[in-house]
Write a protein that holds these residues in place. Structure first.
Motif, PDB file in Angstrom:
ATOM      1  N   ASN A  68       4.573   8.765  -4.568  1.00 49.30           N
ATOM      2  CA  ASN A  68       5.526   7.877  -5.246  1.00 49.30           C
ATOM      3  C   ASN A  68       4.875   6.575  -5.691  1.00 49.30           C
ATOM      4  O   ASN A  68       5.461   5.825  -6.482  1.00 49.30           O
ATOM      5  N   TYR A  69       3.680   6.281  -5.155  1.00 48.74           N
ATOM      6  CA  TYR A  69       3.055   4.971  -5.402  1.00 48.74           C
ATOM      7  C   TYR A  69       1.670   5.117  -6.017  1.00 48.74           C
ATOM      8  O   TYR A  69       0.831   4.216  -5.896  1.00 48.74           O
ATOM      9  N   GLN A  70       1.415   6.230  -6.721  1.00 52.22           N
ATOM     10  CA  GLN A  70       0.065   6.465  -7.230  1.00 52.22           C
ATOM     11  C   GLN A  70      -0.332   5.504  -8.342  1.00 52.22           C
ATOM     12  O   GLN A  70      -1.524   5.350  -8.633  1.00 52.22           O
ATOM     13  N   ASN A  71       0.634   4.843  -8.943  1.00 50.93           N
ATOM     14  CA  ASN A  71       0.303   3.876 -10.001  1.00 50.93           C
ATOM     15  C   ASN A  71       0.213   2.442  -9.482  1.00 50.93           C
ATOM     16  O   ASN A  71       0.018   1.513 -10.260  1.00 50.93           O
ATOM     17  N   GLU A  72       0.370   2.277  -8.163  1.00 54.90           N
ATOM     18  CA  GLU A  72       0.313   0.935  -7.585  1.00 54.90           C
ATOM     19  C   GLU A  72      -1.093   0.626  -7.081  1.00 54.90           C
ATOM     20  O   GLU A  72      -1.869   1.533  -6.757  1.00 54.90           O
ATOM     21  N   THR A  73      -1.400  -0.656  -6.997  1.00 58.10           N
ATOM     22  CA  THR A  73      -2.737  -1.069  -6.548  1.00 58.10           C
ATOM     23  C   THR A  73      -2.914  -0.889  -5.048  1.00 58.10           C
ATOM     24  O   THR A  73      -4.027  -0.712  -4.565  1.00 58.10           O
ATOM     25  N   ASN A  74      -1.823  -0.924  -4.287  1.00 54.23           N
ATOM     26  CA  ASN A  74      -1.905  -0.777  -2.832  1.00 54.23           C
ATOM     27  C   ASN A  74      -0.868   0.243  -2.354  1.00 54.23           C
ATOM     28  O   ASN A  74       0.139  -0.117  -1.754  1.00 54.23           O
ATOM     29  N   PRO A  75      -1.109   1.531  -2.611  1.00 55.16           N
ATOM     30  CA  PRO A  75      -0.115   2.542  -2.228  1.00 55.16           C
ATOM     31  C   PRO A  75       0.113   2.620  -0.721  1.00 55.16           C
ATOM     32  O   PRO A  75       1.241   2.869  -0.279  1.00 55.16           O
ATOM     33  N   PHE A  76      -0.931   2.392   0.087  1.00 54.61           N
ATOM     34  CA  PHE A  76      -0.759   2.453   1.540  1.00 54.61           C
ATOM     35  C   PHE A  76       0.079   1.280   2.049  1.00 54.61           C
ATOM     36  O   PHE A  76       0.823   1.417   3.026  1.00 54.61           O
ATOM     37  N   GLY A  77      -0.026   0.143   1.353  1.00 47.14           N
ATOM     38  CA  GLY A  77       0.829  -0.987   1.706  1.00 47.14           C
ATOM     39  C   GLY A  77       2.287  -0.689   1.421  1.00 47.14           C
ATOM     40  O   GLY A  77       3.175  -1.001   2.222  1.00 47.14           O
ATOM     41  N   SER A  78       2.549  -0.057   0.279  1.00 51.30           N
ATOM     42  CA  SER A  78       3.924   0.316  -0.068  1.00 51.30           C
ATOM     43  C   SER A  78       4.471   1.363   0.897  1.00 51.30           C
ATOM     44  O   SER A  78       5.651   1.325   1.262  1.00 51.30           O
ATOM     45  N   LEU A  79       3.608   2.285   1.309  1.00 45.39           N
ATOM     46  CA  LEU A  79       4.030   3.301   2.270  1.00 45.39           C
ATOM     47  C   LEU A  79       4.462   2.644   3.573  1.00 45.39           C
ATOM     48  O   LEU A  79       5.498   3.008   4.153  1.00 45.39           O
ATOM     49  N   TRP A  80       3.692   1.674   4.041  1.00 48.59           N
ATOM     50  CA  TRP A  80       4.052   0.972   5.284  1.00 48.59           C
ATOM     51  C   TRP A  80       5.356   0.198   5.116  1.00 48.59           C
ATOM     52  O   TRP A  80       6.278   0.327   5.924  1.00 48.59           O
ATOM     53  N   ASN A  81       5.430  -0.601   4.061  1.00 50.72           N
ATOM     54  CA  ASN A  81       6.584  -1.483   3.876  1.00 50.72           C
ATOM     55  C   ASN A  81       7.885  -0.714   3.660  1.00 50.72           C
ATOM     56  O   ASN A  81       8.942  -1.111   4.173  1.00 50.72           O
ATOM     57  N   ASN A  82       7.820   0.363   2.931  1.00 53.75           N
ATOM     58  CA  ASN A  82       9.040   1.071   2.529  1.00 53.75           C
ATOM     59  C   ASN A  82       9.427   2.249   3.422  1.00 53.75           C
ATOM     60  O   ASN A  82      10.579   2.706   3.366  1.00 53.75           O
ATOM     61  N   HIS A  83       8.499   2.737   4.238  1.00 55.28           N
ATOM     62  CA  HIS A  83       8.787   3.954   4.997  1.00 55.28           C
ATOM     63  C   HIS A  83       8.395   3.878   6.472  1.00 55.28           C
ATOM     64  O   HIS A  83       9.180   4.275   7.331  1.00 55.28           O
ATOM     65  N   LEU A  84       7.197   3.423   6.769  1.00 52.87           N
ATOM     66  CA  LEU A  84       6.708   3.491   8.145  1.00 52.87           C
ATOM     67  C   LEU A  84       7.173   2.331   9.012  1.00 52.87           C
ATOM     68  O   LEU A  84       7.479   2.511  10.194  1.00 52.87           O
ATOM     69  N   GLU A  85       7.257   1.145   8.449  1.00 44.03           N
ATOM     70  CA  GLU A  85       7.602  -0.032   9.240  1.00 44.03           C
ATOM     71  C   GLU A  85       8.980   0.115   9.886  1.00 44.03           C
ATOM     72  O   GLU A  85       9.180  -0.230  11.054  1.00 44.03           O
TER      73      GLU A  85
END
Length: 661
Positions: free
Chosen positions: A611-628
């Motif tokens: 879902n975040y392949q066009n973002e500069t920090n996909p792992f950051g988005s994964l943490w903020n939106n799903h894992l945190e």
């Protein structure tokens, strides 16, 4: 034999048993003494801070009965005492005491806290790596002095070092049971400077036996040979594969096949299987993949088309009437009144379908003939005419029953004949208790035989051959419903030892069964029905699975590391980094007191990187939106939750080194 006595000192129960570290090591490595259950419980105590805990706390942590820890430690201690055969221990109450052989203990409030003896701790730390050995990967040739040994190796289930024992002896001695082994050849295609080297993988297997200093037993997996290029040149007769990417390319597919094979064998031998583990490990997806393999479907569409599987998800409101049978409202045909009738639940309906598939020599083409009859009646109605059958002319009711109406008579006489009425008559069963219109129903059957090629009904016999008629029922979130409320008396019938008619039981609505119902004399689960349940270890919506139900299922923990193959072809460019972050985060989670492997973050969460392949920090988005949010719920009730959250985030971002024992 020496008698040792337990004493209570400053609130702690102690006893000098004089078992040294080396003695404990020998005991822990004695395969005639150590069971997997003993190892598992000892490692769980060892992983706790200061190697101490109450059985209650461990039971809550791992979602099992506290008594299972108490009982296992007691049995382990008895086995140790018997093996040493030099002392017995008497408790403060004058009766034999066993738990104190591996432990010391004291009350911590209302709960009794056990602590592993220091000598046993040291021994456990020394041998636990052997218990939890990581699989290693080896690759070997199969040609001796120009002659291929491939067919012999496969036939005999072995691999042998064709050189003198000294060559490769150091590496060969490191191979252990459970490691993976590949047979290979190497070759070059093309001419210099465009020549290209290839590695051909002929077969892959699991090491099952260490036969001699130069031979190992191998369970070869059915695996099509394949060629690899742009890979290390493994030219030696025996080598170990240590590069992660090479392990994945050589062994990945076979490893997945072997895991799937073990799941299928477990289900087939036990009939009932629960896949348990941390959230996001792909248990539901895996259950459907197992169903495909069992049934013989290659795609989701083919699985659906075959109609040999069903899927339900349990929830707190799910009950017996949904699952087995119950009273359901229905509208009386062509009237406004509402009535109630017994209706099969989803599982009973599924079992009827499975049973019918397992009946041989039956002759029954009623469904096809009935549909043809309805088509004829509809065509006639469209042309403004009724269909003459026997003494009457029929149209159709709103529910596709045959309907006769005499609107031109003073009484406006009318009646309907349902599909079930006609099917009963087809089987020579009285359709209505009063016998009303039985002759008219038999006329419809005769009409269908003459015009719709309806065959004479022949009752079949139940076959025990289930090979080609396997049916798989999947229960997602099986622990979220009140199990005893859902299954009722089926606790008996689903038992693998009581499948088929020998497990027949009377259900709660047995007195309302139709006389022609296949389960009229009692309900049973057919031999060809397999049940797969899934559950998250940390789901507390239901405190625990009913123990009567637990013993009727085989249990398989699905670990995060087992399911990273789900990333293949989807997040390939992030694969290595995702693996590192997931492992780092999960190790940090294990180090939090009160958490454990049941709280791991599974690989399914990392698929959201798409879902975040066009973002500069996909792992950051994964943490903020799903894992945190998930991690926050884990830590909500723990002291220092903010500090712990920071540590786990740092571990996810690989900013801290996670301790690895």
């Amino acid at each position: 034999m020496e008698v040792k006595k337990v004493i209570k000192q400053d609130g702690e129960y102690i006893c000098e048993i004089d078992v040294s570290v080396n003695e404990w090591k020998e005991l822990l490595q004695d395969e005639t003494l150590m069971t997997n259950n003993y190892k598992d419980v000892l490692l769980k105590f060892l992983s706790e801070p200061e190697h101490k805990s109450t059985c209650k706390a461990l039971g809550e942590k791992y979602n099992v009965s506290p008594q299972s820890f108490n009982g296992t430690i007691t049995h382990f201690a008895k086995a140790v005492q018997k093996k040493l055969n030099r002392f017995e221990v008497i408790g403060t109450d004058g009766t034999p005491s066993y738990w104190i052989i591996p432990m010391s203990g004291k009350y911590a409030g209302e709960r009794f806290e056990w602590t592993i003896r220091p000598e046993l701790v040291e021994a456990l730390l020394a041998v636990k790596r052997k218990w939890t050995k990581t699989m290693r990967y080896f690759i070997g040739g199969f040609t001796w002095e120009g002659k291929s040994q491939f067919d012999r190796f496969i036939k005999e289930g072995i691999w042998e070092n064709g050189y003198e024992e000294e060559k490769y002896s150091d590496l060969f001695s490191q191979i252990s049971v459970g490691d993976m082994f590949a047979l290979k050849s190497t070759f070059v295609k093309g001419k210099k400077p465009n020549a290209k080297s290839y590695l051909r993988i002929k077969q892959i297997g699991i090491v099952t036996e260490l036969k001699s200093k130069s031979a190992i037993g191998i369970d070869w997996i059915n695996n099509d040979e394949f060629d690899l290029t742009d890979i290390k040149w493994y030219a030696n007769t025996l080598e170990e594969i240590v590069l992660e990417d090479d392990i994945k390319r050589i062994f990945g597919h076979a490893k997945n096949n072997q895991q799937m094979k073990s799941y299928i064998e477990l289900l087939q031998s036990n009939k009932n299987l629960v896949l348990t583990g941390a959230p996001g490990t792909g248990k539901t997806y895996l259950a459907k993949e197992i169903a495909k393999q069992i049934i013989g479907a290659k795609t989701d569409d083919e699985l659906k088309e075959k109609g040999q599987s069903a899927f339900v998800q349990f929830h707190p409101s799910y009950d017996y009437t949904d699952f087995v049978e119950g009273l359901r409202p229905f509208s009386v045909e062509d009237e406004e009144n509402i009535g109630f009738k017994r209706k099969d639940g989803v599982f009973k309906e599924f079992c009827k379908k499975a049973l019918k598939a397992n009946i041989s020599n039956e002759v029954d083409n009623f469904e096809e003939a009935w549909e043809e009859l309805l088509s004829v009646v509809r065509t006639n109605l469209a042309n403004g005419t009724l269909t003459k059958i026997g003494s009457w002319e029929y149209g159709l009711s709103t529910k596709d029953s045959l309907k006769y109406s005499s609107v031109d008579t003073p009484s406006q006489y009318n009646f309907t004949i349902t599909k079930q009425n006609v099917y009963d008559a087809y089987q020579n069963i009285k359709a209505r208790p009063s016998g009303a219109f039985q002759k008219d129903m038999e006329d419809v059957v005769e009409y269908m035989k003459q015009n719709q090629s309806l065959k004479d009904f022949q009752e079949g016999t139940i076959s025990n051959e289930t090979e080609n008629n396997k049916y798989v029922f999947i229960i997602d979130e099986i622990n979220r419903a009140e199990i005893s409320k859902v299954f009722g008396e089926l606790f008996f019938s689903i038992d693998p030892g009581y499948r088929g008619e020998k497990g027949k039981v009377k259900t709660q609505y047995a007195n309302l069964q139709d006389a022609d119902d296949v389960f009229a004399d009692g309900f049973f689960v057919p031999e060809n029905v397999y049940i797969i349940g899934t559950m998250n270890d940390i789901d507390r919506s239901v405190e625990s699975m009913d123990f009567a139900m637990r013993r009727r299922f085989a249990w398989k923990e699905i670990k995060a590391e087992d399911r990273i193959s789900m990333w293949d072809g989807r997040i390939d460019k992030w694969n290595n980094e995702a693996h590192k972050r997931m492992n780092s985060l999960n190790k940090a989670i294990e180090n939090v007191q009160g958490l454990g492997s049941a709280y791991h973050i599974g690989p399914a969460y990392f698929l959201k990187l798409e879902n975040y392949q066009n973002e500069t920090n996909p792992f950051g988005s994964l943490w903020n939106n799903h894992l945190e949010g998930v991690v926050f719920e884990y830590l909500r009730s723990l002291p220092d939750s903010e500090e712990l959250m920071s540590k786990l985030k740092n571990a996810y971002n690989n900013l801290t080194d996670v301790e690895n024992d």
